[in-house]
Design a protein around this motif. Structure first.
Motif, short mmCIF file in Angstrom:
data_model
loop_
_atom_site.label_atom_id
_atom_site.label_comp_id
_atom_site.label_asym_id
_atom_site.label_seq_id
_atom_site.Cartn_x
_atom_site.Cartn_y
_atom_site.Cartn_z
N MET A 1 0.93 -1.01 0.02
CA MET A 1 -0.10 -0.06 0.20
C MET A 1 0.87 1.11 -0.02
N ALA A 2 0.53 2.21 -0.70
CA ALA A 2 1.11 3.85 -0.78
C ALA A 2 1.10 4.30 0.65
N LYS A 3 2.49 4.83 0.83
CA LYS A 3 2.57 5.60 1.95
C LYS A 3 2.19 6.93 1.61
N ILE A 4 1.08 7.59 2.34
CA ILE A 4 0.39 8.61 2.20
C ILE A 4 0.77 9.72 3.42
N GLU A 5 1.34 11.03 3.02
CA GLU A 5 1.33 11.97 4.01
C GLU A 5 0.52 13.08 3.78
N ILE A 6 -0.16 13.84 4.71
CA ILE A 6 -0.80 15.17 4.34
C ILE A 6 -0.49 15.99 5.41
N TYR A 7 -0.11 17.29 5.04
CA TYR A 7 0.11 18.32 5.82
C TYR A 7 -1.08 19.10 6.21
N THR A 8 -1.49 19.32 7.46
CA THR A 8 -2.95 20.20 7.42
C THR A 8 -2.71 21.03 8.47
#
Length: 85
Positions: A1-8
């Protein structure tokens, strides 16, 4: 599975929209809250080639961009293949 990062940031409607899209794909992600600034904000700006708005989304280290960029990628059919990796 893809490694997803989100800055919020807190109370960011664009962040909410980007997370909702990822949630609708049942994609797990790591959220980095930069509401208070600091080192994580600096890290985000460096990784996003100077972009300082939120959200900033990365999939497997690749900079996708903000909420509109993520939605455009999905509309073009490019998001699902990235998430499947």
């Amino acid at each position: 599975m893809a490694k997803i990062e989100i800055y919020t940031k807190a109370y960011c409607p664009y962040c909410t929209r980007a997370k909702a899209l990822l949630d609708s794909k049942q994609a797990s992600y790591t959220e980095h809250d930069i509401t208070m600034g600091g080192q994580l904000r600096t890290e985000m700006i460096d990784r996003a080639q100077g972009r300082s708005t939120v959200p900033q989304v990365f999939i497997d280290g690749r900079h996708i961009g903000g909420s509109d960029d993520l939605a455009a990628l999905d509309r073009a059919g490019g998001l699902d293949p990235l998430l499947a990796q």
